[in-house]
Design an enzyme around this catalytic site. Structure first.
Site, PDB file in Angstrom:
ATOM      1  N   GLU A  79       0.850  -1.183   0.000  1.00  9.73           N
ATOM      2  CA  GLU A  79       0.000   0.000   0.000  1.00  9.73           C
ATOM      3  C   GLU A  79       0.895   1.245   0.000  1.00  9.73           C
ATOM      4  O   GLU A  79       0.468   2.328   0.354  1.00  9.73           O
ATOM      5  CB  GLU A  79      -0.967  -0.007   1.184  1.00  9.73           C
ATOM      6  CG  GLU A  79      -0.322  -0.211   2.528  1.00  9.73           C
ATOM      7  CD  GLU A  79      -1.325  -0.357   3.660  1.00  9.73           C
ATOM      8  OE1 GLU A  79      -2.069   0.598   3.893  1.00  9.73           O
ATOM      9  OE2 GLU A  79      -1.339  -1.422   4.315  1.00  9.73           O
ATOM     10  N   CYS A 111      -3.291  -3.806   4.459  1.00  9.04           N
ATOM     11  CA  CYS A 111      -2.293  -4.778   4.948  1.00  9.04           C
ATOM     12  C   CYS A 111      -2.605  -6.209   4.533  1.00  9.04           C
ATOM     13  O   CYS A 111      -1.893  -7.141   4.930  1.00  9.04           O
ATOM     14  CB  CYS A 111      -2.195  -4.698   6.470  1.00  9.04           C
ATOM     15  SG  CYS A 111      -1.925  -3.031   7.049  1.00  9.04           S
ATOM     16  N   HIS A 233      -1.829 -10.389  12.156  1.00  9.46           N
ATOM     17  CA  HIS A 233      -1.354  -9.110  11.620  1.00  9.46           C
ATOM     18  C   HIS A 233      -1.073  -8.219  12.834  1.00  9.46           C
ATOM     19  O   HIS A 233      -1.949  -8.048  13.687  1.00  9.46           O
ATOM     20  CB  HIS A 233      -2.414  -8.472  10.720  1.00  9.46           C
ATOM     21  CG  HIS A 233      -2.120  -7.030  10.417  1.00  9.46           C
ATOM     22  ND1 HIS A 233      -0.928  -6.640   9.850  1.00  9.46           N
ATOM     23  CD2 HIS A 233      -2.825  -5.884  10.643  1.00  9.46           C
ATOM     24  CE1 HIS A 233      -0.917  -5.318   9.723  1.00  9.46           C
ATOM     25  NE2 HIS A 233      -2.058  -4.839  10.202  1.00  9.46           N
TER      26      HIS A 233
END
Ligand code: CAA
Length: 393
Positions: A79, A111, A233
């Site tokens: 990103e 993400c 994450h």
């Protein structure tokens, strides 16, 4: 057929900020950062590194004469793209000297991009078991000086080869995913720093995790008892802890202890690097591989989250060829050789902007193999120091 992650390498620059120093500068209690957020250090990314060079520095550790010809696709999750048209993957292909009979694509969903790449790679290798796919997650996480998100910045890249009969993690076929159009975190094209609704983003992360975990259990009939560890994450490591705590009561006391121990192993590296957006889950997986005691056949759960938002729960089992703690020494050496910056030095690096047009950068402070040397005619100029020649793009 067994397909999964065969190799997993990481790169971030050698400069970092100690978050105790940042806490003092921002008039915060250091324990808020160390315990409340769960971060102790943060990678500082110089202007001579971008998503492409970070990826090249990671991927060059796992691409060699043995597998170069087998790579069929480069799937680049980011990103922090450098071009609205051309993919970062095609720049990377050239820097790595990969053959031309190749698919090169950039994938974007905050993400989550690298996880999309991993799953697309899995399906491709299922049909073409003699091929490998190079999957990248490469980003620079920026929120801005003096913002609540500042303590959760960082950056770096992971590179993975996805193959048949992998040596690290065999992916399970089942996975559960969930998508909703929401505004928890985003970065309009004209901005260098992300916009975020911090507390809302944390709540959505947990809601998505619970939704995909429930869906996955319904699909597979598996429960928490089937898992040795979970990797999350990790925008900041406390976030993963909150995720794990959301399902921990489903486990017995003994299992809870193991899961917590393994969670600590999985956040060890991220705690010292910060958020690397697309790569964070996979740095956490690397940290788990190196810092936990894992055995063949044990099942690992992975939660991937990309704001905006997409969440996925996937799983895999430890390969019979798993080489425990294989990159631990690399990380020890890496952390020991980093250069600590003062807050003033970090702020100067943070504020340094690439000009829109021609520039020649001073790369003498950046000892990476691949660096951004400048911009000429609106084209990024990369240097591969192993060749001692400029690669024009
Ligand atoms: N000792 C120990 N803990 C302390 C403390 C102290 N002295 N002082 C505060 N804390 C604790 C607080 O109790 C709080 O804990 P809980 O979260 O468990 O309640 C924690 O430290 C953080 O404190 P605040 O909530 O007051 O922190 P904040 O308002 O300054 O901001 C944040 C926190 C919202 C996470 C902010 O850093 C932020 O916006 N970060 C970016 C957004 C983000 O990462 N979101 C995650 C989900 S989105 C995602 O995952 C995608 C992505 O990569 C961005």
């Amino acid at each position: 057929m067994q397909i999964g992650i065969d190799q997993l390498a990481f790169y971030t620059p050698q400069t970092y900020l100690d978050l105790t120093d940042l806490a003092h500068a921002r008039d915060e209690d250091p324990d808020k950062y160390r315990i409340g957020i769960g971060q102790s250090e943060q990678a500082v990314i110089p202007v001579t590194q971008d998503a492409v060079t970070l990826a090249a520095n990671a991927a060059s550790q796992i691409i060699d004469q043995d597998n170069r010809q087998q790579i069929a696709m480069v799937l680049f999750g980011t990103e922090s793209g450098i071009d609205n048209s051309k993919s970062a993957a095609v720049y990377l292909k050239r820097l790595l000297n990969l053959p031309d009979n190749l698919r090169t694509v950039e994938l974007k969903q905050a993400c989550y991009g690298a996880t999309a790449g991993l799953q697309f790679a899995h399906d491709y290798v299922l049909l073409h078991p003699d091929k490998q796919v190079l999957v990248i997650g490469s980003d620079i996480a920026r929120y801005g000086l003096n913002t609540p998100g500042e303590v959760t910045q960082g950056g770096g890249a992971v590179a993975m080869t996805i193959t048949a009969d992998p040596r690290l993690l065999i992916l399970d076929d089942a996975s559960a995913f969930h998508s909703e159009d929401i505004m928890d975190f985003w970065r309009p094209l004209y901005r260098r720093e992300a916009l975020v609704d911090g507390r809302y983003s944390e709540n959505v992360y947990i809601d998505f995790f619970k939704a995909v975990w429930q869906d996955y259990q319904g699909q597979t009939g598996r429960s928490i008892a089937d898992f040795t560890a979970f990797a999350f994450h990790l925008p900041f490591t406390k976030m993963g802890l909150k995720g794990l705590r959301a399902i921990l009561p489903e486990a017995t006391a003994a299992q809870q202890e193991t899961l917590m121990q393994n969670f600590e192993a999985s956040r060890s590296y991220n705690r010292r690097v910060g958020n690397l957006y697309t790569g964070s889950l996979y740095l956490s997986l690397r940290s788990l591989f190196d810092n936990a005691t894992l055995h063949t056949g044990q099942r690992i759960g992975l939660f991937s989250y990309g704001s905006g938002a997409e969440g996925e729960f996937l799983s895999g089992t430890i390969s019979p060829e798993f080489d425990s703690k294989s990159s631990q020494q690399w990380f020890e050496h890496f952390f020991a050789s980093r250069k600590q910056l003062s807050v003033a030095e970090y702020e100067a690096v943070f504020n340094r902007q690439l000009p829109a047009h021609d520039v020649l950068l001073d790369t003498s402070d950046d000892d990476a193999r691949f660096v951004l040397k400048g911009i000429q005619h609106d084209q990024r100029q990369y240097l591969d120091r192993s060749k001692k020649a400029v690669t024009d793009q």
